[in-house]
Design an enzyme around this catalytic site. Structure first.
Site, PDB file in Angstrom:
ATOM      1  N   LYS A 189       0.934  -0.973  -0.031  1.00 15.37           N
ATOM      2  CA  LYS A 189       0.014   0.026   0.023  1.00 15.37           C
ATOM      3  C   LYS A 189       0.750   1.320  -0.055  1.00 15.37           C
ATOM      4  CE  LYS A 189      -3.703  -2.200   2.373  1.00 15.37           C
ATOM      5  NZ  LYS A 189      -2.990  -3.681   2.355  1.00 15.37           N
TER       6      LYS A 189
ATOM      7  N   LYS B  93      -8.314   1.630   6.137  1.00 17.14           N
ATOM      8  CA  LYS B  93      -7.811   0.013   6.464  1.00 17.14           C
ATOM      9  C   LYS B  93      -6.345   0.246   6.837  1.00 17.14           C
ATOM     10  CE  LYS B  93      -6.841   0.157   1.341  1.00 17.14           C
ATOM     11  NZ  LYS B  93      -7.056  -0.490   0.182  1.00 17.14           N
TER      12      LYS B  93
ATOM     13  N   ARG C 283      -8.365  -7.736 -10.343  1.00 17.74           N
ATOM     14  CA  ARG C 283      -7.186  -8.070 -10.161  1.00 17.74           C
ATOM     15  C   ARG C 283      -6.264  -8.398 -11.548  1.00 17.74           C
ATOM     16  NH1 ARG C 283      -3.994 -10.834  -6.240  1.00 17.74           N
ATOM     17  NH2 ARG C 283      -4.514  -8.810  -5.054  1.00 17.74           N
TER      18      ARG C 283
ATOM     19  N   ARG D  59     -13.510  -9.077  -9.580  1.00 19.89           N
ATOM     20  CA  ARG D  59     -14.058  -9.502  -8.128  1.00 19.89           C
ATOM     21  C   ARG D  59     -15.086  -8.521  -7.774  1.00 19.89           C
ATOM     22  NH1 ARG D  59      -8.490  -9.523  -5.052  1.00 19.89           N
ATOM     23  NH2 ARG D  59      -8.385  -7.425  -6.081  1.00 19.89           N
TER      24      ARG D  59
ATOM     25  N   ARG E  31     -16.406  -5.089   0.467  1.00 18.72           N
ATOM     26  CA  ARG E  31     -15.086  -5.584   0.049  1.00 18.72           C
ATOM     27  C   ARG E  31     -15.295  -6.527  -1.009  1.00 18.72           C
ATOM     28  NH1 ARG E  31     -13.907  -8.240   5.674  1.00 18.72           N
ATOM     29  NH2 ARG E  31     -16.084  -8.641   5.263  1.00 18.72           N
TER      30      ARG E  31
ATOM     31  N   ASP F 227      -4.314  -4.351  -8.117  1.00 17.65           N
ATOM     32  CA  ASP F 227      -5.832  -4.264  -7.822  1.00 17.65           C
ATOM     33  C   ASP F 227      -6.411  -2.595  -8.565  1.00 17.65           C
ATOM     34  OD1 ASP F 227      -5.762  -6.403  -6.673  1.00 17.65           O
ATOM     35  OD2 ASP F 227      -5.646  -5.554  -4.495  1.00 17.65           O
TER      36      ASP F 227
ATOM     37  N   GLU G  60      -3.462  -1.108  -5.146  1.00 12.24           N
ATOM     38  CA  GLU G  60      -2.455  -1.706  -4.386  1.00 12.24           C
ATOM     39  C   GLU G  60      -1.801  -2.466  -5.741  1.00 12.24           C
ATOM     40  OE1 GLU G  60      -3.554  -4.679  -1.652  1.00 12.24           O
ATOM     41  OE2 GLU G  60      -4.790  -3.153  -0.458  1.00 12.24           O
TER      42      GLU G  60
ATOM     43  N   ASN H 163       0.568  -5.898  -5.379  1.00  9.70           N
ATOM     44  CA  ASN H 163       0.715  -6.834  -4.414  1.00  9.70           C
ATOM     45  C   ASN H 163       1.950  -7.667  -4.893  1.00  9.70           C
ATOM     46  OD1 ASN H 163      -1.868  -6.871  -2.717  1.00  9.70           O
ATOM     47  ND2 ASN H 163      -2.617  -6.470  -4.956  1.00  9.70           N
TER      48      ASN H 163
END
Length: 313
Positions: A125, A160, A210, A224, A232, A272, A280, A282
């Site tokens: 992040k 978050k 994603r 998603r 979420r 994301d 983000e 990842n």
């Protein structure tokens, strides 16, 4: 040439094979004739400048309830391995960071994927903040006055944990929500680190995409979609996976970040994207490989091992 591959992961008995990327990578490695070994991070040790783990030879099967067999644990110098997959799930805490310091001692003689130095130096992040024009307005702070001013400017916000994962601890606060002060008080008691606050993106109702990149190039994506009464989109909290294609904007995002991913030696990355904005990057144990394949997309596990084998050649 067959490779000896150690997978540092959460215990193989705990994974849900239908969607687990570490399992998918292991299946493909085995299919290619590589020899697999398994260990959890608590079995990692360093002595006299050498790195050891109690590893178990592993066989995997795509059979729910019967998906693995492990041999007896053997204390092994990890420099005897050709590849170590750094694949345990976050949280990205001091335990996780310590494993990167230890694995750094054997890389690149033993190829650690992803590179432990850059995994440590690229929190998911925070790394994304290197591309401020590609992400929604984002604040990283513990200062309640800063959070209040941010919400005053942007209205609905998402709060978050900075080093959280899997959708845990994510809150959507509307501009008239009166729980902000108590939520910040709770976060302050739970976390020593700053929090991350982002402008709420209404497009999340259409999905949180994603996108998976190999060697800095996009190779597949899955959308998603959050459950009706949840903000979420993570699939293990009720998000629904659906087939998708990359948009022109998403290809632009991938092209922009690709050189930075290659510079850091990242083989497998998942980003994301909500609407037109990346939220983000990842780099620890990105997921989505099996979902992409299930919806008729690329065989990303095969592309991953093509890249790793090229690096070991």
């Amino acid at each position: 040439m067959p490779l000896n591959i150690a997978v540092q992961m959460d215990h193989i008995s705990t994974v849900s094979i239908a969607g687990d990327t570490s399992f998918a990578l292991s299946l493909e490695a085995q299919r290619r004739g590589h020899r697999l070994f398994h260990y959890t991070p608590d079995r990692l040790s360093m002595l006299g400048g050498k790195v050891f783990a109690r590893i178990e030879e592993m066989t995997v099967r795509d059979e729910k309830g019967n998906h693995f067999t492990l041999g007896e644990p053997v204390r092994t110098d990890l420099q005897e391995m050709d590849v170590v997959l750094l694949r345990q799930d976050p949280p990205f805490d001091m335990n996780y960071i310590t494993t990167t310091h230890i694995l750094e001692r054997i890389h690149p003689k033993t190829l650690v994927v992803n590179d432990p130095v850059w995994v440590r130096n690229s929190p998911e992040k925070i790394f994304v903040a290197e591309f401020p024009d590609l992400m929604p307005e984002t604040l990283i702070t513990r200062d309640p006055a800063e959070v209040a001013a941010f919400r005053m400017e942007h209205g609905d916000i998402i709060i978050k944990p900075l080093y959280g994962n899997g959708g845990a601890g994510i809150f959507h606060l509307r501009d008239d929500d009166r729980n902000l002060a108590s939520l910040l008080e709770m976060f302050g008691q739970m976390f020593r680190e700053p929090f991350i606050v982002q402008r709420y993106l209404k497009d999340v109702r259409k999905g949180d995409k994603r996108i998976i990149l190999i060697e800095g190039e996009p190779v597949g994506a899955i959308n998603r979609v959050p459950a009706e009464h949840d903000s979420r989109s993570n699939m293990h909290v009720g998000g629904r996976a659906e087939k998708t294609e990359l948009t022109e904007r998403e290809r632009e995002i991938c092209a922009r970040i690709g050189p930075a991913l290659r510079q850091r030696g990242f083989v497998l990355v998942g980003i994301d994207v909500i609407g037109d904005w990346m939220t983000e990057i990842n780099v620890t144990s990105p997921t989505g490989v099996r979902e992409v394949r299930r919806f008729g997309g690329a065989d990303i596990a095969a592309l991953f091992w093509d890249a790793v084998e090229a690096r070991r050649a």
